[in-house]
Scaffold this motif. Structure first.
Motif, PDB file in Angstrom:
ATOM      1  N   ALA A   1       5.046   2.049   4.265  1.00  0.00           N
ATOM      2  CA  ALA A   1       4.890   0.863   3.429  1.00  0.00           C
ATOM      3  C   ALA A   1       4.168  -0.232   4.178  1.00  0.00           C
ATOM      4  O   ALA A   1       3.357  -0.967   3.603  1.00  0.00           O
ATOM      5  CB  ALA A   1       6.267   0.378   2.966  1.00  0.00           C
ATOM      6  N   ALA A   2       4.461  -0.359   5.476  1.00  0.00           N
ATOM      7  CA  ALA A   2       3.829  -1.415   6.265  1.00  0.00           C
ATOM      8  C   ALA A   2       2.314  -1.238   6.285  1.00  0.00           C
ATOM      9  O   ALA A   2       1.567  -2.223   6.196  1.00  0.00           O
ATOM     10  CB  ALA A   2       4.389  -1.411   7.688  1.00  0.00           C
ATOM     11  N   SER A   3       1.843  -0.001   6.392  1.00  0.00           N
ATOM     12  CA  SER A   3       0.402   0.251   6.429  1.00  0.00           C
ATOM     13  C   SER A   3      -0.252  -0.074   5.095  1.00  0.00           C
ATOM     14  O   SER A   3      -1.347  -0.643   5.049  1.00  0.00           O
ATOM     15  CB  SER A   3       0.131   1.706   6.801  1.00  0.00           C
ATOM     16  OG  SER A   3       0.630   2.002   8.091  1.00  0.00           O
ATOM     17  N   VAL A   4       0.404   0.293   3.998  1.00  0.00           N
ATOM     18  CA  VAL A   4      -0.127  -0.031   2.678  1.00  0.00           C
ATOM     19  C   VAL A   4      -0.181  -1.543   2.482  1.00  0.00           C
ATOM     20  O   VAL A   4      -1.167  -2.102   2.014  1.00  0.00           O
ATOM     21  CB  VAL A   4       0.709   0.642   1.578  1.00  0.00           C
ATOM     22  CG1 VAL A   4       0.228   0.194   0.198  1.00  0.00           C
ATOM     23  CG2 VAL A   4       0.638   2.159   1.685  1.00  0.00           C
ATOM     24  N   SER A   5       0.911  -2.228   2.857  1.00  0.00           N
ATOM     25  CA  SER A   5       0.960  -3.684   2.723  1.00  0.00           C
ATOM     26  C   SER A   5      -0.139  -4.361   3.544  1.00  0.00           C
ATOM     27  O   SER A   5      -0.776  -5.319   3.091  1.00  0.00           O
ATOM     28  CB  SER A   5       2.327  -4.215   3.168  1.00  0.00           C
ATOM     29  OG  SER A   5       3.344  -3.773   2.300  1.00  0.00           O
ATOM     30  N   GLU A   6      -0.359  -3.848   4.741  1.00  0.00           N
ATOM     31  CA  GLU A   6      -1.397  -4.422   5.600  1.00  0.00           C
ATOM     32  C   GLU A   6      -2.773  -4.272   4.973  1.00  0.00           C
ATOM     33  O   GLU A   6      -3.600  -5.184   5.027  1.00  0.00           O
ATOM     34  CB  GLU A   6      -1.360  -3.750   6.975  1.00  0.00           C
ATOM     35  CG  GLU A   6      -2.372  -4.323   7.960  1.00  0.00           C
ATOM     36  CD  GLU A   6      -2.309  -3.659   9.322  1.00  0.00           C
ATOM     37  OE1 GLU A   6      -3.072  -4.069  10.210  1.00  0.00           O
ATOM     38  OE2 GLU A   6      -1.488  -2.722   9.497  1.00  0.00           O
ATOM     39  N   ALA A   7      -3.019  -3.114   4.344  1.00  0.00           N
ATOM     40  CA  ALA A   7      -4.310  -2.895   3.707  1.00  0.00           C
ATOM     41  C   ALA A   7      -4.509  -3.841   2.521  1.00  0.00           C
ATOM     42  O   ALA A   7      -5.617  -4.342   2.289  1.00  0.00           O
ATOM     43  CB  ALA A   7      -4.430  -1.441   3.247  1.00  0.00           C
ATOM     44  N   VAL A   8      -3.431  -4.094   1.767  1.00  0.00           N
ATOM     45  CA  VAL A   8      -3.529  -5.047   0.654  1.00  0.00           C
ATOM     46  C   VAL A   8      -3.752  -6.457   1.193  1.00  0.00           C
ATOM     47  O   VAL A   8      -4.552  -7.225   0.657  1.00  0.00           O
ATOM     48  CB  VAL A   8      -2.266  -4.991  -0.222  1.00  0.00           C
ATOM     49  CG1 VAL A   8      -2.330  -6.046  -1.325  1.00  0.00           C
ATOM     50  CG2 VAL A   8      -2.100  -3.609  -0.842  1.00  0.00           C
ATOM     51  N   ALA A   9      -3.065  -6.804   2.285  1.00  0.00           N
ATOM     52  CA  ALA A   9      -3.270  -8.114   2.905  1.00  0.00           C
ATOM     53  C   ALA A   9      -4.705  -8.285   3.383  1.00  0.00           C
ATOM     54  O   ALA A   9      -5.225  -9.409   3.416  1.00  0.00           O
ATOM     55  CB  ALA A   9      -2.300  -8.294   4.075  1.00  0.00           C
TER      56      ALA A   9
END
Length: 456
Positions: free
Chosen positions: A310-318
């Motif tokens: 989830a952290a990687s997905v969130s970072e990509a959205v950020a």
């Protein structure tokens, strides 16, 4: 003093409670002390469960006794608290998820609504290894009430949907704080909402999750008896929305995201490296016949494949992706970096107001997937080097994300993932529309794993 973390897996968007079975209010007190090391203003909210009130008060006591101020958002949904997290240095959501037989726990969020990363949680260990002295009574923190979190969130989501729609939605709110947002938003959009479990019930037990999402027999029965309606079942706190089409068929989580992508037509999305071809086909316009998107662009990130977290997905959205998807949760970059089932429900309502969801999904191709696990022995680092070296000389576009290697070919893909756990193993996954081609992909992947093991 060393304790088990009273926090959920930060690597998951799907809302869970604490993995620690013995989490109690004393954990909240310690967590408050630990957070106060670096955060002077913490937004706190909770769900409706009985134990969450007690757990929240313990957390607040730990924060204020360490000199941190608390912004108390009261009873709110997860997405509403994620939007309100920007009012502090971080946010904590106190929640219980009884569908998994777990007690209340703490969900830690950054100011943008994303979950705490693993390194952030490990940083809290510093408190337990070397606890600082607590401040004098004159330096205690203050508790400030913030009662507009839900209203502000509802207005934000509503502003993203300007056209009136005509559709009937059977909505299950699971007797949680989601009932303060989802019915109101859908109704204001013009939908006829048949709502169930919208009352506040401290003893209501959520349905279990299955491969489609939230199970709701009541929604299914009502959709079947209301021609033309669709069904949406929410988890208590609003992070996940499951969808039933006009025939009462439960859609998979990937189908819901594909519909979202087809309707919103984002310029970029972020998905984990094991994502199905359905999402890729939806993004590139192959499902509706438009096919008007290039697979690569210098101006836009396009389809971003991330590590499986989830952290990687969130970072990509950020970093610019408009949508993110992980384990059934959809992140909408224009709201926060928290999985948002309420906004998902609003998008699906717009889809249903203009189209037949049943007909769209019936037009999706069938994707076949196969997987197996292989026992691993040897050096993980050497295996990784062997894998990356051999992939350079093979056909197909290969993507490397941590210990996962994905190879995309014309008619399918396969992924090899090294699991570095107590009993290490190699996971092999392949997907194709053609059964024979799928068998061939699995054979190629298995041979590659065998070669890399022998080459150590």
């Amino acid at each position: 003093m060393k304790i088990e973390h009273p926090m959920p897996q930060a690597e998951r968007i799907l809302l869970r409670s604490s993995p620690s079975e013995d989490t109690g209010p004393e954990m909240g007190l310690l967590l408050g002390h630990a957070l106060a090391m670096d955060h002077r203003r913490v937004v706190v909210g909770r769900d409706l469960m009985r134990s969450s009130s007690m757990m929240k008060e313990a957390l607040v006591a730990g924060l204020t006794s360490s000199g941190a101020d608390v912004i108390d958002a009261g009873i709110v949904s997860g997405p509403a608290l994620a939007l309100a997290a920007s009012k502090g240095d971080c946010a904590v959501y106190v929640t219980e998820y009884r569908g998994y037989g777990m007690c209340s726990g703490y969900l830690l969020m950054n100011t943008n609504g994303s979950l705490f990363r693993r390194e952030q949680i490990r940083h809290l260990d510093k408190f337990f290894m070397d606890p600082p002295e607590l401040p004098e009574s004159g330096s205690l923190g203050h508790v400030l009430r913030y009662l507009n979190a839900t209203r502000v969130y509802n207005m934000k989501v509503r502003s993203l949907h300007t056209e009136r729609l005509e559709c009937t939605i059977v909505l299950d709110c699971s007797c949680g704080p989601v009932s303060d947002s989802a019915p109101q938003i859908l109704n204001s959009m013009g939908a006829d909402v048949l709502c169930m479990n919208a009352q506040r019930d401290l003893d209501y037990k959520s349905s279990e999750l299955d491969e489609y999402g939230i199970c709701s027999e009541g929604v299914c029965r009502q959709v079947e008896s209301s021609p033309g309606s669709i069904g949406i079942a929410m988890n208590k706190v609003g992070t996940i929305a499951s969808v039933l089409d006009e025939n009462g068929r439960e859609l998979t989580k990937e189908q819901v995201f594909a519909l979202t992508v087809m309707f919103l037509k984002p310029k970029s999305i972020a998905v984990p490296v094991d994502s199905t071809m359905l999402i890729e086909d939806a993004f590139y316009g192959r499902l509706d016949g438009t096919g008007d998107r290039d697979e690569a662009s210098d101006e836009e990130p396009g389809l971003v494949m991330t590590a499986m977290s989830a952290a990687s997905v969130s970072e990509a959205v950020a970093n610019g992706a408009e949508l993110g998807f992980y384990d059934g949760g959809i992140i909408f970059g224009g709201i926060s970096l928290m999985s948002d089932g309420i906004q998902t429900a609003a998008v699906i309502a717009e889809v249903a107001g203009n189209n037949s969801i049943n007909r769209i999904v019936d037009g999706f191709p069938e994707y076949l997937r196969s997987s197996k696990s292989v026992e691993f022995e040897g050096s993980a680092d050497t295996f990784s080097r062997e894998m990356e070296s051999r992939l350079q000389d093979m056909d197909g576009k290969h993507t490397v994300r941590g210990d996962a290697w994905r190879v995309d070919l014309d008619s399918g893909w396969y992924m090899i993932r090294l699991l570095r756990c107590q009993d290490p193993s190699v996971e092999i996954v392949a997907e194709s529309r053609d059964k024979a081609y799928l068998i061939g992909l699995m054979e190629v992947a298995e041979d590659l794993v065998d070669e890399c093991m022998k080459g150590q």
